[in-house]
Design an enzyme around this catalytic site. Structure first.
Site, PDB file in Angstrom:
ATOM      1  N   TYR A 172       0.839  -1.207   0.000  1.00 61.33           N
ATOM      2  CA  TYR A 172       0.000   0.000   0.000  1.00 61.33           C
ATOM      3  C   TYR A 172       0.875   1.258   0.000  1.00 61.33           C
ATOM      4  O   TYR A 172       0.685   2.161  -0.820  1.00 61.33           O
ATOM      5  CB  TYR A 172      -0.921  -0.028   1.225  1.00 61.33           C
ATOM      6  CG  TYR A 172      -2.047   0.978   1.168  1.00 61.33           C
ATOM      7  CD1 TYR A 172      -3.168   0.757   0.362  1.00 61.33           C
ATOM      8  CD2 TYR A 172      -2.006   2.148   1.923  1.00 61.33           C
ATOM      9  CE1 TYR A 172      -4.213   1.679   0.305  1.00 61.33           C
ATOM     10  CE2 TYR A 172      -3.040   3.070   1.875  1.00 61.33           C
ATOM     11  CZ  TYR A 172      -4.147   2.822   1.063  1.00 61.33           C
ATOM     12  OH  TYR A 172      -5.169   3.749   1.018  1.00 61.33           O
ATOM     13  N   LYS A 176       0.927   3.799  -3.173  1.00 63.37           N
ATOM     14  CA  LYS A 176       0.410   5.161  -2.970  1.00 63.37           C
ATOM     15  C   LYS A 176       1.517   6.197  -3.211  1.00 63.37           C
ATOM     16  O   LYS A 176       1.245   7.280  -3.744  1.00 63.37           O
ATOM     17  CB  LYS A 176      -0.228   5.300  -1.588  1.00 63.37           C
ATOM     18  CG  LYS A 176      -1.497   4.467  -1.425  1.00 63.37           C
ATOM     19  CD  LYS A 176      -2.564   4.838  -2.446  1.00 63.37           C
ATOM     20  CE  LYS A 176      -3.875   4.123  -2.237  1.00 63.37           C
ATOM     21  NZ  LYS A 176      -4.927   4.511  -3.197  1.00 63.37           N
TER      22      LYS A 176
HETATM   23  N1  LIG Z   1     -10.730   4.987   3.666  1.00 61.65           N
HETATM   24  C1  LIG Z   1      -9.563   5.490   3.969  1.00 61.65           C
HETATM   25  O1  LIG Z   1      -9.210   5.663   5.145  1.00 61.65           O
HETATM   26  C2  LIG Z   1      -8.611   5.895   2.881  1.00 61.65           C
HETATM   27  C3  LIG Z   1      -7.538   6.736   3.213  1.00 61.65           C
HETATM   28  C4  LIG Z   1      -6.631   7.109   2.221  1.00 61.65           C
HETATM   29  C5  LIG Z   1      -6.807   6.671   0.920  1.00 61.65           C
HETATM   30  N2  LIG Z   1      -7.867   5.849   0.624  1.00 61.65           N
HETATM   31  C6  LIG Z   1      -7.994   5.421  -0.764  1.00 61.65           C
HETATM   32  O2  LIG Z   1      -9.245   5.849  -1.257  1.00 61.65           O
HETATM   33  C7  LIG Z   1      -9.694   4.958  -2.276  1.00 61.65           C
HETATM   34  C8  LIG Z   1     -11.116   4.505  -1.959  1.00 61.65           C
HETATM   35  O3  LIG Z   1     -11.110   3.923  -0.685  1.00 61.65           O
HETATM   36  P1  LIG Z   1     -12.433   3.588   0.130  1.00 61.65           P
HETATM   37  O4  LIG Z   1     -12.089   3.789   1.544  1.00 61.65           O
HETATM   38  O5  LIG Z   1     -13.615   4.260  -0.454  1.00 61.65           O
HETATM   39  O6  LIG Z   1     -12.485   2.013  -0.161  1.00 61.65           O
HETATM   40  P2  LIG Z   1     -13.722   0.990  -0.294  1.00 61.65           P
HETATM   41  O7  LIG Z   1     -13.130  -0.356  -0.134  1.00 61.65           O
HETATM   42  O8  LIG Z   1     -14.831   1.412   0.611  1.00 61.65           O
HETATM   43  O9  LIG Z   1     -14.202   1.205  -1.800  1.00 61.65           O
HETATM   44  C9  LIG Z   1     -13.374   0.863  -2.872  1.00 61.65           C
HETATM   45  C10 LIG Z   1     -14.218   0.660  -4.115  1.00 61.65           C
HETATM   46  O10 LIG Z   1     -13.320   0.314  -5.174  1.00 61.65           O
HETATM   47  C11 LIG Z   1     -13.873  -0.775  -5.878  1.00 61.65           C
HETATM   48  N3  LIG Z   1     -12.811  -1.557  -6.516  1.00 61.65           N
HETATM   49  C12 LIG Z   1     -11.919  -2.401  -5.944  1.00 61.65           C
HETATM   50  N4  LIG Z   1     -11.146  -2.974  -6.874  1.00 61.65           N
HETATM   51  C13 LIG Z   1     -11.550  -2.477  -8.076  1.00 61.65           C
HETATM   52  C14 LIG Z   1     -11.156  -2.688  -9.414  1.00 61.65           C
HETATM   53  N5  LIG Z   1     -10.184  -3.572  -9.725  1.00 61.65           N
HETATM   54  N6  LIG Z   1     -11.780  -1.998 -10.389  1.00 61.65           N
HETATM   55  C15 LIG Z   1     -12.775  -1.136 -10.106  1.00 61.65           C
HETATM   56  N7  LIG Z   1     -13.214  -0.902  -8.847  1.00 61.65           N
HETATM   57  C16 LIG Z   1     -12.606  -1.583  -7.850  1.00 61.65           C
HETATM   58  C17 LIG Z   1     -14.634  -1.586  -4.859  1.00 61.65           C
HETATM   59  O11 LIG Z   1     -15.625  -2.419  -5.474  1.00 61.65           O
HETATM   60  C18 LIG Z   1     -15.233  -0.476  -3.990  1.00 61.65           C
HETATM   61  O12 LIG Z   1     -16.492  -0.065  -4.476  1.00 61.65           O
HETATM   62  C19 LIG Z   1      -8.667   3.825  -2.325  1.00 61.65           C
HETATM   63  O13 LIG Z   1      -7.732   4.090  -3.343  1.00 61.65           O
HETATM   64  C20 LIG Z   1      -8.005   3.923  -0.961  1.00 61.65           C
HETATM   65  O14 LIG Z   1      -6.708   3.387  -0.977  1.00 61.65           O
HETATM   66  C21 LIG Z   1      -8.753   5.460   1.563  1.00 61.65           C
END
Ligand SMILES: NC(=O)c1ccc[n+]([C@@H]2O[C@H](COP(=O)([O-])OP(=O)(O)OC[C@H]3O[C@@H](n4cnc5c(N)ncnc54)[C@H](O)[C@@H]3O)[C@@H](O)[C@H]2O)c1
Length: 267
Positions: A172, A176
């Site tokens: 990760y 990132k």
């Molecule tokens: N939630 C956090 O704390 C956080 C913090 C920093 C960064 N992020 C980043 O934000 C982004 C979204 O995170 P989130 O918390 O909403 O996650 P989540 O798991 O709630 O949602 C992720 C979505 O991406 C979809 N997905 C997964 N693999 C996929 C693929 N191969 N093709 C298309 N869609 C796909 C899933 O079906 C899901 O709907 C990610 O890149 C995550 O790394 C999240």
């Protein structure tokens, strides 16, 4: 005395954050940050294309948006599948207009101590978090370059800026950080042709991906005590950053990684 070289009218604030008539494609739009981005971009005036690996979840997001009387369509799209990504961007161009805002958001986590992380898990994370981000940026870029304008917003993480996660999560951190590098490189390459490329680097936000973390009360207290603003967030905390980077409000901003992390990485 006014001098036109130094005295300018402030912009019309009612339009500064508007993206009316633009087509905005969101990846991973079926839940969490992606769903929030889709809804926010629609409220800012865009025709939203909600895409997700889970086509039903993307459809639900589009239905929520249309329920507000705003424009949205849904596509099942796996960001790791080149043919699906290329087809989706082409279909959007045919059915609507070319994409001019991309919220490049789909991401996954596979945690393990680095000495035990399997190649399969490493590759799975690289495929979605880096290759998927590249493929979507590339396809969006083709359409945007043809129009001479566009805004790409990649979703990185504060863990792209810092290695000190709470538990080992090397794939990760690595992907990132790579998204931040990809952001800068594309910003430099495509800036002269009118395309802006930035990323948002969030802190812990309450979504499905962080479900286990948020259910550990002791850990959450520790996290909140460390964070300068003394809290974590929810996807709505990104709304301002999303609209800012998508809209003319950020017209002179490219190649930046916008931290929305409660001050975490300022320490
Ligand atoms: N939630 C956090 O704390 C956080 C913090 C920093 C960064 N992020 C980043 O934000 C982004 C979204 O995170 P989130 O918390 O909403 O996650 P989540 O798991 O709630 O949602 C992720 C979505 O991406 C979809 N997905 C997964 N693999 C996929 C693929 N191969 N093709 C298309 N869609 C796909 C899933 O079906 C899901 O709907 C990610 O890149 C995550 O790394 C999240």
């Amino acid at each position: 005395m006014t001098d036109e070289r130094y005295d300018h009218e402030p912009p019309d604030l009612a339009n500064l954050f508007r993206i009316d008539g633009k087509v905005a494609l969101v990846t991973g739009a079926g839940t969490g940050i992606g769903r929030m981005a889709a809804r926010v971009l629609a409220r800012a005036g865009a025709m939203v294309i909600a895409t997700d690996l889970d086509g039903d979840a993307a459809t639900e997001t589009a239905e929520q948006i249309r329920g507000e009387g705003l424009g949205a369509a849904a596509y099942a799209m796996d960001v790791t599948k080149e043919d699906q990504v290329t087809a989706a961007f082409n279909q959007v161009k045919e059915a609507h207009d070319p994409v001019s805002v991309l919220f490049n958001n789909a991401g996954i986590i596979r945690k393990a101590p680095s000495e035990e992380l399997s190649l399969e898990d490493w590759n799975a994370v690289v495929d979605v978090n880096l290759t998927g981000v590249f493929l979507c940026a590339r396809e969006a870029g083709k359409h945007m370059l043809a129009q001479g304008e566009g805004s790409i917003i990649n979703v990185s993480s504060m863990w792209g800026h810092a290695g000190g996660g709470l538990t080992p999560n090397v794939s990760y951190h690595a992907t990132k950080s790579a998204v931040i590098g990809l952001t800068r490189a594309l910003a430099v390459e495509w800036g002269p042709r009118g395309i802006r490329v930035n990323d948002i680097a969030p802190t812990f936000l309450r979504t499905r991906i962080t479900q286990a973390l948020f259910s550990d009360q002791d850990l959450m207290r520790e996290i909140e005590a460390f964070a300068p603003l003394r809290r974590t967030g929810v996807p709505a905390d990104l709304a301002g950053a999303i609209v800012y980077l998508a809209s003319p409000a950020s017209a002179l901003v490219t190649g930046t990684s916008l931290s929305v992390d409660g001050g975490w990485t300022a320490r």
